[in-house]
Motif scaffolding. Structure first.
Motif, short mmCIF file in Angstrom:
data_model
loop_
_atom_site.label_atom_id
_atom_site.label_comp_id
_atom_site.label_asym_id
_atom_site.label_seq_id
_atom_site.Cartn_x
_atom_site.Cartn_y
_atom_site.Cartn_z
N PRO A 126 0.75 -1.13 0.21
CA PRO A 126 -0.12 0.04 -0.13
C PRO A 126 0.85 1.09 -0.06
CG PRO A 126 -0.86 -1.47 1.57
CD PRO A 126 0.50 -2.20 1.00
N GLU A 164 -8.82 -1.08 6.86
CA GLU A 164 -7.56 -1.16 5.93
C GLU A 164 -6.82 -2.46 6.05
OE1 GLU A 164 -6.88 3.73 5.01
OE2 GLU A 164 -6.16 2.60 6.60
N LYS A 165 -6.65 -2.95 7.17
CA LYS A 165 -5.79 -3.92 7.63
C LYS A 165 -6.61 -5.29 7.21
CE LYS A 165 -3.35 -2.52 11.71
NZ LYS A 165 -3.18 -2.49 13.05
N GLN A 179 -2.56 1.59 9.40
CA GLN A 179 -3.86 1.36 8.95
C GLN A 179 -4.71 1.29 9.94
OE1 GLN A 179 -2.01 -2.29 7.12
NE2 GLN A 179 -2.75 -1.43 5.06
N THR A 180 -6.10 1.60 9.44
CA THR A 180 -7.52 1.40 10.12
C THR A 180 -7.48 -0.01 10.07
OG1 THR A 180 -8.86 1.46 8.45
CG2 THR A 180 -8.13 3.56 9.26
N TRP A 224 3.60 2.61 2.76
CA TRP A 224 3.75 1.50 3.59
C TRP A 224 5.36 1.82 4.42
CZ3 TRP A 224 1.38 -3.34 5.01
CH2 TRP A 224 2.15 -4.10 5.47
#
Length: 415
Positions: free
Chosen positions: A25, A39-40, A35-36, A28
């Motif tokens: 991503p 998102e994870k 990440q939220t 990164w």
């Protein structure tokens, strides 16, 4: 140690690094990247397909079975670059790290063609059926039986501590197929379908409410006769191959997660003043020293592998390294609690997880959700047990490599 990276391995390093930069991503590699939870989850769901598309899953396997046929040093470079990027490499630990290499080494061509492509594509989940309630460290005493009935094995017995059994499609299982020979000689290694009426999976609930471990009960469960790996009654040798994969650590990357934890512990001790405590400083120094020993032993073992030479010390490393790092990590996690203090055990005041693993996966929502550091502490208690207990490893090293007398066997009382 006399180890060098050939030019082709360094060229391969550039290829891997470029692929990671293009596929991870955005942001990164930036400091402070996060990440939220959503998102994870999206990343974890999409990443295995990207790995497969890039050819990185089981890349060391021969090309005829879907791998890249990497050399030893290319495989080392692959592990190093994924570790440097902190990018997950495994798709399914039990599939691509344990049973897959075992099938490659001992399986028939039919078994390789049937199972290996599905393991690589992530289409088949696995669990390991070795330990039993009364046969853990003394695995050869297992009681689960498999009796041939026409073109199928009929399996009866119980396994325990079976991680992810509730999600598995297949179990690589040890069963007694000949009760009339020496106990190691009468065991077979079977690939058993899990989705059938004769198998019951019961979760073992952990203190945090998750149930990653399971009890598995086999009642007239069925398995195709051709699903024996390594031949009937050849399972003990095959199982030891699987255990060698489980105990193995990547020589130049295995120590890195411990270094990351060490850095977090030092930073925390500096921030809260515990660094001035001589006991804490001594504990940190001891941890750092042992991590470097682990690194050196890994390089030593890799050197011997690349050069095709062995000595007694290196042969014993496979046994001693697992015992060494698991006890080292158990003690380090106790030190981490001393540094962070009692508040680190509370949900609302626990330290950020940093590089520590997330909460262990399990079925259902945890009733108590510890921080990443506390999850590592909990899990470290089991690391001296799974893959061969430290006590048993000491017995093996003492008897096989130091020439000490065998541990006396205690006869059961006569009825």
């Amino acid at each position: 140690m006399d180890l060098s990276y050939p030019p082709e391995a360094e060229a391969f390093r550039v290829e891997i690094r470029t692929w990671l930069e293009e596929n991870l991503p955005a942001g990164w590699f930036d400091e402070g990247f996060s990440q939220t939870p959503e998102e994870k989850q999206a990343f974890n769901e999409a990443w295995p397909a990207k790995l497969y598309g890039g050819g990185w899953i089981c890349a060391a396997w021969p090309k005829e079975y879907g791998g890249k046929g990497l050399t030893t040093m290319e495989n080392v470079v692959l592990a190093e670059e994924f570790a440097r990027a902190k990018a997950p490499l495994r798709a399914d630990f039990f599939g691509d790290t344990l049973v897959g290499p075992t099938i490659l080494q001992h399986g028939t061509e039919e078994q390789k063609k049937e199972f290996l492509p599905k393991i690589m594509k992530g289409e088949m989940a696995w669990c390991q059926g070795f330990s039993e309630p009364d046969s853990g460290s003394d695995l050869a005493s297992l009681k689960t039986t498999a009796v041939l009935d026409g073109d199928e094995w009929v399996i009866n017995g119980q396994k325990v501590w079976t991680t992810q059994a509730q999600f598995a499609d297949y179990c690589f299982l040890l069963a007694r197929t000949d009760p009339d020979v020496k106990k190691q000689a009468g065991i077979s290694y079977l690939l058993v379908p899990m989705k059938q009426d004769g198998i019951e999976v019961r979760g073992i609930v952990q203190p945090d409410g998750t149930a990653e471990f399971n009890e598995v009960f086999f009642t007239d469960a069925r398995c195709p006769a051709e699903n024996v790996v390594g031949g009937v009654n050849g399972g003990w040798k095959v199982a030891n191959s699987t255990l060698s994969h489980e105990r193995g650590m990547s020589a130049t990357t295995g120590y890195r997660r411990f270094e990351q934890e060490y850095d977090l512990m030092v930073a925390a001790a500096q921030a809260n003043g515990k660094i001035d405590d001589p006991v804490i400083r001594q504990g940190l120094t001891r941890y750092y020293t042992k991590v470097q020993i682990l690194k050196i032993n890994g390089l030593r073992s890799l050197t011997q592998t690349v050069q095709g030479t062995k000595d007694l010390g290196v042969v014993s490393l496979g046994l001693t390294n697992k015992m060494f790092w698991s006890e080292m990590h158990r003690d380090a996690m106790e030190l981490a609690l001393d540094i962070f203090g009692a508040a680190s055990m509370l949900v609302d005041t626990a330290p950020a997880s940093g590089s520590w693993p997330a909460v262990m996966r399990g079925e259902g929502r945890p009733t108590y959700q510890p921080s990443g550091m506390m999850s590592a502490f909990f899990f470290s208690r089991s690391e001296t047990i799974w893959g061969g207990t430290a006590e048993i490893q000491r017995n093996i090293v003492g008897e096989k490599f130091l020439g000490l007398p065998r541990e006396p066997k205690v006869e059961p009382p006569k009825k």
